[in-house]
Design an enzyme around this catalytic site. Structure first.
Site, PDB file in Angstrom:
ATOM      1  CG  ASP A 166      -1.841   1.133   1.346  1.00 23.50           C
ATOM      2  OD1 ASP A 166      -2.743   1.180   0.504  1.00 23.50           O
ATOM      3  OD2 ASP A 166      -1.695   1.990   2.248  1.00 23.50           O
ATOM      4  CD  GLU A 191      -2.288   2.593  -3.438  1.00 23.81           C
ATOM      5  OE1 GLU A 191      -3.320   3.238  -3.667  1.00 23.81           O
ATOM      6  OE2 GLU A 191      -1.620   2.740  -2.400  1.00 23.81           O
TER       7      GLU A 191
END
Ligand code: NOJ
Length: 601
Positions: free
Chosen positions: A268, A328
């Site tokens: 993330d 990401e």
């Protein structure tokens, strides 16, 4: 419209250079060189071209032999993102859970999914619905227990499905024990695990950095009279990755999960791992963002080069277990994307290419440009159509009238390109956004602070639509987010029975890409690059050729591919929508039609 094949694919064509004259994108050096070579034999040309393409791809992806072509498991995998709150609720409390996911593994298997990426399911106060982790090595009770995870992992393994977890590397929850200790005193053991600074003066944060979730990125904490840094919500303090103890704790966490059965991580928010320690103000740009804050050029707190050292270390740990790292990686262009593969292919195997999510219209030219760009950097592509942060593709590409046809069209594109696709749950049904109508209904914090300009991300996170029963079969209790009315027509039970449904189409194309060598291994060859309505390309592997022709317009289109002139004797349809078909040299595509065929000499 007459469409012609590149000379290199034409049987017996002499001049290999002619059709390559002005490639639409920069070619890797080895290919450019090969283009200068004249060859008479089509077979030699194909083998040579594809040999080079494959060698380049293998070199770039840093793979060791996982199949005869040297590809790893993740290069042949179809990934599927599950937002655990919304997938399946086994204990009927209105929120999905791990046992719910386990109960639906057969569905995923039948769909053709090889790996599920589960958005964070770790203990969390749920301020950002799991992206605020308070314990990296456990499961939040709302989702189950570690024993439930173990059960899910073993059930998934039995079906050949791998589990990818979501690793929130940039920040923890403000309720994580590290942060609770960190904020307790300036001399606490974990003080330097986060970023603490004095303000510029009374009531003034250390600099002008803005949180992407609104307001200053600094929060004053009266216990120690200092500010802490949070790029996201105030409840998500940034970890200090310059501290070796943080790095060690985080790397150990990945190893802990690998041992427990995880096959990789989606990382993330990697862009924001590091900040310039001198904290210079970011340059202010004209205008305001959706949260009403001034736009700034985040040059001092985003995409700093130090990120790549961490990516390499995470990759080392992943390699010990044959795991995959998906990033990401919101990048502005393919140059930035390329960096995430690593200079020696030693960083992320699958940095996500989000550029498709910025197209938002059916533009063959734009898709062509992006695919060529990603293809040219040589890594193994990872295309994404939508996710839990992005309005669903059904709404973004749909015109309101032909959305189902357009959903199939986009699936055909997404699933036939070179690379590993990541589906977002429900995409395969044509699930649509269900945005809140009133501020008081909004659950996502950024929707509450940014209302009405920013409605938040609830709309794309609604419960999976399993059947026509109440709450779409997701739960017997009222779900945490309302199900959109479309569940009556777009749900698993009904679509599984309909051979023309979006779900049946996904199944057909996924099954094809699992078995067709050209789709699995083949190079990407754009065709007919000036066409404004139809996106056509070939996937070519050794002597296997698959033609993909996608009508991105609302009118019927005819493409004369001059198959016979190019020595193709057979055009065998593999998947086509409606009446889209080939007759002689001509492919007729219905509005938003798809035609995928095997070509042979
Ligand atoms: C990216 C995640 O996808 C998003 O949902 C989350 O809010 C931010 N990172 C912060 O973790």
């Amino acid at each position: 419209m007459i469409a012609t094949f590149p000379t290199r694919l034409v049987k017996g064509k002499k001049d290999y250079t002619q059709d390559f004259g002005a490639p639409a994108h920069a070619e890797p050096a080895s290919r450019t060189e090969a283009m200068r070579v004249h060859r008479k034999s089509f077979c030699i040309l194909i083998c040579l071209t594809l040999g080079i393409l494959q060698a380049a791809t293998q070199a770039q992806s840093g793979s060791q032999a996982g199949d005869p072509e040297g590809h790893e498991w993740w290069q042949h995998a179809v990934f599927y993102e599950i937002y655990p709150r919304s997938f399946a609720d086994s204990n009927n409390d209105g929120v999905g859970d791990l046992n719910g996911i386990a109960s639906r593994l057969d569905y995923l298997k039948e769909l053709g999914i090889d790996a599920i990426w589960i958005s964070p399911c770790f203990p969390s106060p749920q301020v950002d619905f799991g992206y605020d982790v308070s314990d990296y090595e456990n499961i939040d009770p709302m989702y189950g227990t570690l024993a439930d995870f173990d059960n899910l992992a073993s059930e998934a393994k039995e079906r050949g499905i791998r589990i990818i977890l979501d690793f929130v590397v940039n920040h923890t929850s403000d309720q994580h024990k590290w942060f609770l200790d960190s904020k307790s005193s300036r001399t606490s053991e974990h003080r330097d695990w986060y970023i603490w600074r004095d303000g510029k003066g009374p009531g003034q944060p250390p600099n002008n950095w803005i949180s992407t979730f609104g307001g200053s990125a600094w929060k004053f904490d009266p216990t120690t009279n200092q500010y802490y840094y949070h790029y996201f919500y105030t409840a998500q303090p940034d970890l200090n990755w310059r501290n070796p103890a943080v790095e060690k704790a985080m790397l150990d966490t990945t190893r802990w999960w690998y041992k427990r059965g995880a096959s990789g991580f989606r990382l993330d928010a990697v862009n924001t791992l590091f900040e310039n320690p001198s904290l210079p103000d970011n340059p202010v740009l004209p205008g305001k963002n959706t949260q009403g804050d001034p736009n700034t050029d985040e040059k001092y707190n985003k995409k700093l080069p130090e990120i790549h050292d961490v990516m390499r270390k995470l990759r080392n740990a992943a390699d010990e277990s044959g795991a995959v790292l998906i990033g990401e990686t919101w990048t502005k262009n393919v140059g930035e994307l390329k960096e995430y593969y690593g200079a020696h292919n030693d960083e992320l195997q699958l940095p996500m290419d989000f550029l498709f999510t910025t197209v938002d219209k059916l533009s063959p030219a734009e898709f062509r440009r992006q695919i060529a760009g990603v293809d040219a950097i040589g890594g193994w592509p990872t295309y994404v159509l939508s996710n839990h942060d992005k309005v669903r593709g059904y709404n973004r590409y749909g015109d309101g009238k032909h959305n189902d046809a357009i959903a199939k069209l986009m699936a055909a594109l997404f699933l036939t390109l070179r690379g590993s696709p990541i589906l977002y749950y429900g995409e395969e049904l044509g699930m649509e956004n269900n945005d809140p109508k009133r501020k008081e209904d909004v659950k996502d914090p950024i929707g509450r602070t940014g209302w009405p300009k920013e409605k938040g991300r609830d709309g794309e996170r609604t419960p999976m639509q399993w059947d026509e029963s109440e709450n779409a079969g997701f739960s017997k209790a009222t779900p945490w987010l309302p199900v959109p009315p479309s569940y009556k027509t777009h749900n698993v039970a009904d679509e599984a029975k309909d051979p023309n449904s979006i779900l049946s189409f996904y199944k057909a194309v996924i099954a094809l890409r699992h078995t067709n060598r050209a789709l699995l291994e083949g190079g990407y060859v754009p065709l007919n690059e000036n066409d404004q309505n139809v996106l056509s390309y070939m996937r070519v592997y050794q002597d296997q050729m698959v033609l993909v022709s996608l009508n991105m317009s609302g009118t019927q289109q005819k493409q004369d591919f001059e198959f016979s002139k190019h020595g193709m004797s057979s055009v065998k349809p593999l998947v086509a929508t409606g009446k889209s078909s080939a007759k002689g040299d001509v492919v007729t595509l219905e509005p938003y039609g798809v035609f995928i065929a095997q070509l042979s000499h």
